[in-house]
Design a protein around this motif. Structure first.
Motif, short mmCIF file in Angstrom:
data_model
loop_
_atom_site.label_atom_id
_atom_site.label_comp_id
_atom_site.label_asym_id
_atom_site.label_seq_id
_atom_site.Cartn_x
_atom_site.Cartn_y
_atom_site.Cartn_z
N TRP A 162 0.83 -1.21 0.00
CA TRP A 162 0.00 0.00 0.00
C TRP A 162 0.86 1.26 0.00
O TRP A 162 0.55 2.24 -0.69
CB TRP A 162 -0.91 0.00 1.22
CG TRP A 162 -2.06 -0.95 1.15
CD1 TRP A 162 -2.63 -1.49 0.04
CD2 TRP A 162 -2.81 -1.46 2.27
NE1 TRP A 162 -3.67 -2.32 0.37
CE2 TRP A 162 -3.81 -2.32 1.73
CE3 TRP A 162 -2.72 -1.30 3.64
CZ2 TRP A 162 -4.72 -2.99 2.54
CZ3 TRP A 162 -3.62 -1.97 4.45
CH2 TRP A 162 -4.62 -2.81 3.90
N ASP A 166 0.76 4.08 -3.01
CA ASP A 166 0.35 5.47 -2.82
C ASP A 166 1.52 6.44 -2.73
O ASP A 166 1.32 7.66 -2.71
CB ASP A 166 -0.51 5.59 -1.56
CG ASP A 166 -1.79 4.77 -1.66
OD1 ASP A 166 -2.31 4.61 -2.78
OD2 ASP A 166 -2.27 4.29 -0.61
N GLN A 172 6.84 6.42 -4.83
CA GLN A 172 5.76 5.64 -5.44
C GLN A 172 6.33 4.71 -6.50
O GLN A 172 7.10 5.11 -7.36
CB GLN A 172 4.73 6.56 -6.06
CG GLN A 172 3.46 5.84 -6.51
CD GLN A 172 2.41 6.80 -7.04
OE1 GLN A 172 2.69 7.62 -7.92
NE2 GLN A 172 1.20 6.72 -6.51
#
Length: 308
Positions: A162, A166, A172
């Motif tokens: 996760w 994000d 990222q």
């Protein structure tokens, strides 16, 4: 892993108990031939009477009959030993995350610094969401999740995925996110299966593949994941990765909607309104739109007001 261990021990326990019951029947039969009252008592007070009878002289019994008593007590001993081993092994196969959750943050941090992957995973999750008197800190969440993920902790692998997806606490990187989701999904982690399915559906970090997405959603949906049930329902409704099937879509929406998924509640309302996959029922449609509205879904509120 825990499920396999429990299954093995249940199988062994069933076989052992069948052996005990068989030898119990045989020994009671022999005791009956010796003394019927003693046989009745052995059934009522077994295995106490069996123990007494075991040490009584058996001059009138042949080797086979005398051997049955030894096998009976051996089978009882095996069941007892199996119970002791199961009591030790089964808890050891459990993830200690639940036990860790009962500790206070300082205790968890102490265990995490000692290298305990469950504590590291728990601490990473605490920093990720900001709970248990710990301020949200994605950088620390990534640091601790990475330590636990490297040791194979599926919960940490999911959180780390996760974070990479994000760009929180780390740069990222969809490819890295997909890789960590895959590692956790390979351990049958329902959240990771759902998250990896979403990446295959969107084509982020992996080549877009609706068929693979539907397979992953199916695994998670079968384990009760509401998001996976909702997304798989969409795929059945649109015919992406699976054969278009409104009835199957409505079933999946219903499962997700019953768990409070607002988007599923809206689409289930739409299906009742249009009569696709279900019998047309405006009252049912209105009810589901109302539930979606209660969950903060504006479309649900608009559709609900249209019925008033």
């Amino acid at each position: 892993m825990e499920g396999i261990v429990v299954f093995v021990f249940i199988g062994l326990a069933v076989l052992s108990m069948l052996a005990v019951l068989w030898y119990l029947f045989q020994t009671v039969r022999i005791i009956w031939a010796y003394n019927s009252l003693l046989a009745i008592a052995s059934v009522i007070f077994s295995p106490i009477v069996h123990i007494i009878f075991y040490f009584m002289p058996k001059d009138n019994f042949d080797k086979h009959e005398a051997g049955l008593f030894k096998k009976y007590f051996l089978s009882i001993g095996l069941v007892a030993l199996l119970g002791v081993v199961a009591a030790v092994v089964i808890p050891a196969t459990n993830s200690s995350d639940d036990e860790i959750g009962s500790f206070d943050p300082d205790e968890i941090e102490t265990l995490a610094y000692k290298g305990d992957p469950s504590a590291q995973s728990r601490l990473g999750a605490m920093y990720y969401v900001g709970r248990d008197d710990v301020d949200q800190d994605y950088t620390k969440a990534a640091e601790w999740s990475q330590k636990a993920a490297d040791q194979g902790n599926a919960n940490a692998q999911l959180v780390l995925g996760w974070l990479y997806e994000d760009g929180n606490g780390v740069r990222q990187d969809y490819n890295e996110a997909a890789e960590w989701f895959r590692k956790a999904a390979d351990q049958d982690h329902v959240g990771a299966q759902s998250s990896l399915g979403a990446m295959y559906e969107s084509g982020k970090g992996v080549r877009q593949d609706y068929a693979e997405a539907s397979k992953l959603y199916k695994k998670a949906a079968d384990q009760g994941d509401a998001h996976a049930q909702f997304r798989l329902g969409v795929m059945y409704q649109e015919g992406n990765g699976v054969r278009q099937d409104y009835a199957e879509a409505s079933k999946l929406y219903k499962k997700a909607a019953d768990q409070g998924n607002g988007k599923a509640q809206v689409l289930l309302g739409v299906m009742y309104e249009s009569g696709k996959g279900v019998r047309q029922d405006y009252a049912e449609a209105k009810e589901w739109f109302g539930k979606a509205c209660d969950n903060g879904i504006q479309v649900g509120c608009d559709q609900y007001r249209a019925y008033n």
